[in-house]
Motif scaffolding. Structure first.
Motif, mmCIF file in Angstrom:
data_model
loop_
_atom_site.group_PDB
_atom_site.id
_atom_site.type_symbol
_atom_site.label_atom_id
_atom_site.label_comp_id
_atom_site.label_asym_id
_atom_site.label_seq_id
_atom_site.Cartn_x
_atom_site.Cartn_y
_atom_site.Cartn_z
ATOM 1 N N THR A 97 58.237 -18.053 71.494
ATOM 2 C CA THR A 97 58.675 -18.336 70.129
ATOM 3 C C THR A 97 58.168 -17.237 69.211
ATOM 4 O O THR A 97 56.995 -16.841 69.294
ATOM 5 C CB THR A 97 58.143 -19.693 69.641
ATOM 6 O OG1 THR A 97 58.678 -20.731 70.452
ATOM 7 C CG2 THR A 97 58.517 -19.945 68.196
ATOM 8 N N VAL A 98 59.042 -16.751 68.331
ATOM 9 C CA VAL A 98 58.673 -15.770 67.311
ATOM 10 C C VAL A 98 59.223 -16.252 65.978
ATOM 11 O O VAL A 98 60.413 -16.570 65.869
ATOM 12 C CB VAL A 98 59.227 -14.365 67.634
ATOM 13 C CG1 VAL A 98 58.830 -13.382 66.538
ATOM 14 C CG2 VAL A 98 58.716 -13.872 68.987
ATOM 15 N N GLU A 99 58.363 -16.304 64.959
ATOM 16 C CA GLU A 99 58.770 -16.778 63.638
ATOM 17 C C GLU A 99 58.181 -15.885 62.559
ATOM 18 O O GLU A 99 57.115 -15.276 62.742
ATOM 19 C CB GLU A 99 58.294 -18.218 63.407
ATOM 20 C CG GLU A 99 58.798 -19.209 64.440
ATOM 21 C CD GLU A 99 58.271 -20.609 64.218
ATOM 22 O OE1 GLU A 99 58.491 -21.469 65.088
ATOM 23 O OE2 GLU A 99 57.634 -20.850 63.161
ATOM 24 N N ALA A 100 58.858 -15.815 61.410
ATOM 25 C CA ALA A 100 58.380 -15.043 60.266
ATOM 26 C C ALA A 100 58.805 -15.744 58.986
ATOM 27 O O ALA A 100 59.847 -16.417 58.948
ATOM 28 C CB ALA A 100 58.922 -13.622 60.308
ATOM 29 N N TRP A 117 59.479 -21.200 50.191
ATOM 30 C CA TRP A 117 58.962 -20.540 51.402
ATOM 31 C C TRP A 117 60.116 -20.483 52.395
ATOM 32 O O TRP A 117 60.540 -21.495 52.934
ATOM 33 C CB TRP A 117 57.791 -21.346 51.947
ATOM 34 C CG TRP A 117 57.073 -20.740 53.120
ATOM 35 C CD1 TRP A 117 57.371 -19.591 53.779
ATOM 36 C CD2 TRP A 117 55.911 -21.273 53.769
ATOM 37 N NE1 TRP A 117 56.482 -19.365 54.798
ATOM 38 C CE2 TRP A 117 55.567 -20.389 54.811
ATOM 39 C CE3 TRP A 117 55.135 -22.420 53.570
ATOM 40 C CZ2 TRP A 117 54.485 -20.622 55.658
ATOM 41 C CZ3 TRP A 117 54.063 -22.650 54.404
ATOM 42 C CH2 TRP A 117 53.736 -21.752 55.427
ATOM 43 N N LEU A 118 60.619 -19.289 52.624
ATOM 44 C CA LEU A 118 61.752 -19.096 53.519
ATOM 45 C C LEU A 118 61.244 -18.576 54.857
ATOM 46 O O LEU A 118 60.493 -17.590 54.910
ATOM 47 C CB LEU A 118 62.741 -18.100 52.911
ATOM 48 C CG LEU A 118 64.057 -17.878 53.665
ATOM 49 C CD1 LEU A 118 64.870 -19.163 53.726
ATOM 50 C CD2 LEU A 118 64.861 -16.753 53.003
ATOM 51 N N ARG A 119 61.672 -19.236 55.965
ATOM 52 C CA ARG A 119 61.191 -18.876 57.289
ATOM 53 C C ARG A 119 62.371 -18.767 58.264
ATOM 54 O O ARG A 119 63.377 -19.469 58.138
ATOM 55 C CB ARG A 119 60.182 -19.897 57.824
ATOM 56 C CG ARG A 119 59.034 -20.187 56.873
ATOM 57 C CD ARG A 119 57.895 -20.952 57.520
ATOM 58 N NE ARG A 119 57.186 -20.116 58.471
ATOM 59 C CZ ARG A 119 57.276 -20.223 59.796
ATOM 60 N NH1 ARG A 119 58.062 -21.152 60.334
ATOM 61 N NH2 ARG A 119 56.613 -19.423 60.595
ATOM 62 N N PHE A 120 62.214 -17.863 59.223
ATOM 63 C CA PHE A 120 63.206 -17.670 60.275
ATOM 64 C C PHE A 120 62.491 -17.738 61.622
ATOM 65 O O PHE A 120 61.321 -17.380 61.735
ATOM 66 C CB PHE A 120 63.891 -16.299 60.151
ATOM 67 C CG PHE A 120 64.555 -16.070 58.821
ATOM 68 C CD1 PHE A 120 65.899 -16.382 58.644
ATOM 69 C CD2 PHE A 120 63.848 -15.541 57.753
ATOM 70 C CE1 PHE A 120 66.519 -16.167 57.426
ATOM 71 C CE2 PHE A 120 64.460 -15.319 56.531
ATOM 72 C CZ PHE A 120 65.799 -15.638 56.368
ATOM 73 N N GLY A 121 63.211 -18.171 62.650
ATOM 74 C CA GLY A 121 62.578 -18.246 63.957
ATOM 75 C C GLY A 121 63.563 -18.240 65.099
ATOM 76 O O GLY A 121 64.746 -18.572 64.942
ATOM 77 N N TRP A 122 63.046 -17.853 66.255
ATOM 78 C CA TRP A 122 63.813 -17.852 67.507
ATOM 79 C C TRP A 122 62.882 -18.314 68.611
ATOM 80 O O TRP A 122 61.732 -17.873 68.707
ATOM 81 C CB TRP A 122 64.333 -16.449 67.811
ATOM 82 C CG TRP A 122 64.921 -16.282 69.181
ATOM 83 C CD1 TRP A 122 66.204 -16.525 69.571
ATOM 84 C CD2 TRP A 122 64.241 -15.798 70.358
ATOM 85 N NE1 TRP A 122 66.380 -16.242 70.905
ATOM 86 C CE2 TRP A 122 65.190 -15.784 71.416
ATOM 87 C CE3 TRP A 122 62.933 -15.375 70.623
ATOM 88 C CZ2 TRP A 122 64.860 -15.374 72.706
ATOM 89 C CZ3 TRP A 122 62.612 -14.981 71.904
ATOM 90 C CH2 TRP A 122 63.574 -14.968 72.931
ATOM 91 N N SER A 123 63.360 -19.233 69.427
ATOM 92 C CA SER A 123 62.583 -19.663 70.581
ATOM 93 C C SER A 123 63.496 -19.711 71.795
ATOM 94 O O SER A 123 64.701 -19.987 71.680
ATOM 95 C CB SER A 123 61.943 -21.033 70.341
ATOM 96 O OG SER A 123 62.924 -22.037 70.184
ATOM 97 N N HIS A 124 62.909 -19.458 72.949
ATOM 98 C CA HIS A 124 63.670 -19.416 74.182
ATOM 99 C C HIS A 124 62.821 -20.008 75.301
ATOM 100 O O HIS A 124 61.648 -19.652 75.461
ATOM 101 C CB HIS A 124 64.049 -17.979 74.543
ATOM 102 C CG HIS A 124 64.874 -17.873 75.801
ATOM 103 N ND1 HIS A 124 66.255 -17.896 75.785
ATOM 104 C CD2 HIS A 124 64.518 -17.743 77.105
ATOM 105 C CE1 HIS A 124 66.704 -17.782 77.030
ATOM 106 N NE2 HIS A 124 65.671 -17.693 77.849
ATOM 107 N N ALA A 125 63.404 -20.935 76.055
ATOM 108 C CA ALA A 125 62.772 -21.498 77.246
ATOM 109 C C ALA A 125 63.735 -21.310 78.405
ATOM 110 O O ALA A 125 64.926 -21.604 78.283
ATOM 111 C CB ALA A 125 62.447 -22.970 77.046
#
Length: 479
Positions: A312-315, A327-335
């Motif tokens: 998982t990577v988020e910013a 508070w604006l956030r973006f993320g991507w996760s992969h399993a």
């Protein structure tokens, strides 16, 4: 009917005797006695994807979870006993559909797991905690207790503390705090906590619970967990390892044919090793943050070799000087998923005991074989109020794998996870949800959540209507 209180086990009796003895021989003054507890009430409304047959895919039920505890503490130890009482009202009795449609939402899962029982009383926790064991920074806890991985060593920075609690903690090991029964661990926990390093070690066995009202007995499943957490400038890092051995002879959930799974009586013995990093920095007129988490898995999935990973990577970027402090956030996760059910390798990521923090909508209640791309907006109109709006695109990682749901082990007779066919598709759903958390007092929290799932190719191939909604209202108070 509400069940009678459940019979104490040998573990609870041993812990009680140990605590009484420790208190009796304490020479540092009279013990301090404290009474406490909590009450949580929730109304859940589910409008699941429509079944092709006449089943209840739309329903509302009410749940109450009441806990009361007493703590006896001296300078060197404390002993805590907690009793819990769960009541479920108006569960749907016609919402469990034969495969592949399966259980239509949370209410169906509660009803199916309890054979019409609607309440229970049980001993939820009973442990003794010794302070300053081996050093002045450590504690040793023995008995039955609630547990969340990565809950220790909370950073002082508000942003880092939020990231750790909401985006890092309980990804692999929790005691199902969202459910109306919850679970506990029977075992031992050792914590060594200093300003520069936190060490957390656990050896335990989980109890029944989560969806099952009778939640006293241990499951035939061993847990070993360890982590090292250290503060960094404007950041925090953690290394962790989790090993579980599941000896229950329940049919496993994976992408093999049913006959192959039913014939596989081997243990699920999986080791997960990983790390995470969170950081937050003042940049110009705002504050930037990042969160990264990842792990690899090796072990045995019955007759198959377990080889999987997840990341998982988020910013995010906060604007604390603007109205409502957006508070604006973006993320991507992969399993990872399994690409070939016949190659002798189970490539689907195994999340052990995940929390519902990251997937509040039951369409993707765990991260097995999932890829999640999301954008999130948090607003704080007042100090006591937080508004969260999420948009997700959720896909399966492999067309040959299944769509998994559930929360893993909560009884011996069922594996815990269920699998629906992907039918060669990967797009599971687009999801939009919103939640409001309001705390009128430090002890009281009011929550509203609403989510709507726009089904993808996977759900379209299974259900008659390709959309679903989930709404709940919750009241929680600690006393």
């Amino acid at each position: 009917m509400t069940a009678l209180p459940q019979r104490p086990s040998r573990l609870a009796s041993t812990v009680a005797a140990l605590a009484i003895g420790a208190s009796a021989f304490a020479d540092d003054g009279s013990p301090k006695i404290k009474f406490g507890g909590s009450w949580r009430a929730r109304v859940e409304t589910s409008d699941w994807f429509d079944s092709h047959a006449q089943f209840d895919d739309e329903y509302t039920f009410i749940a109450s979870l009441l806990k009361g505890n007493v703590t006896v503490a001296t300078r060197g130890m404390e002993f805590m006993v907690e009793v819990s009482q769960t009541t479920l009202i108006n569960l749907p009795d016609n919402a469990a559909v034969p495969a592949p449609e399966g259980q239509l939402g949370n209410g169906a899962a509660y009803y199916a797991g309890n054979n019409g029982q609607d309440g229970t009383v049980g001993l939820h926790q009973a442990f003794v905690r010794f302070r300053n064991v081996f050093s002045g920074h450590s504690t040793l806890r023995l008995g039955r207790f609630e547990y969340s991985e990565a809950a220790d060593a909370t950073p002082k920075d508000e942003t880092l503390a939020w990231l750790k609690q909401k985006r890092i903690a309980e990804r692999l090991l929790s005691t199902f705090f969202f459910t109306h029964v919850q679970t506990a661990l029977d075992g031992v926990q050792y914590v060594w906590d200093s300003p520069w390093l936190n060490v957390d070690l656990v050896a335990a066995r989980p109890t029944e619970g989560a969806l099952k009202l009778r939640s006293w007995d241990e499951l035939d499943l061993d847990i070993l967990y360890g982590s090292l957490t250290t503060p960094l400038p404007n950041a925090q890092a953690r290394l962790f390892a989790l090993h579980t051995t599941d000896r229950r002879d329940a049919v496993k959930a994976d992408n093999r044919p049913l006959a192959a799974r039913a014939a596989d009586h081997g243990d699920v013995s999986v080791t997960t090793v990983g790390a995470n990093f969170i950081g937050a920095w003042d940049v110009g007129i705002g504050k930037a943050d990042v969160a990264a988490w990842g792990c690899i898995q090796r072990g045995e999935w019955g007759a198959l070799d377990q080889r999987a990973w997840a990341a998982t990577v988020e910013a995010g970027w906060q604007f604390p000087h603007l109205p409502w402090r957006p508070w604006l956030r973006f993320g991507w996760s992969h399993a990872t998923g399994d690409a070939d059910p016949a190659d002798g390798v189970h490539g689907t990521f195994f999340p052990h005991f995940p929390a519902r923090l990251y997937a509040r909508f039951p369409v993707y209640s765990n991260p097995m074989n999932n890829q999640d791309l999301f954008v999130q907006l948090l607003l704080r109109p007042a100090k006591q109020l937080e508004v969260r709006i999420d948009a997700h695109r959720i896909d399966l990682s492999e067309t040959a794998d299944a769509w998994y749901s559930g929360g893993y082990a909560f009884r011996d007779s069922a594996f815990g996870y269920t699998a629906r066919p992907s039918n060669g598709h990967t797009h599971l759903s687009n999801l939009l949800d919103i939640s409001l958390d309001y705390k009128p007092t430090p002890q009281t929290r009011l929550t509203f959540y609403a989510g709507y799932a726009f089904g993808g190719d996977v759900t379209r191939a299974i259900y008659a209507k390709n959309s679903a909604a989930f709404v709940y209202w919750e009241f929680a108070h600690t006393f």
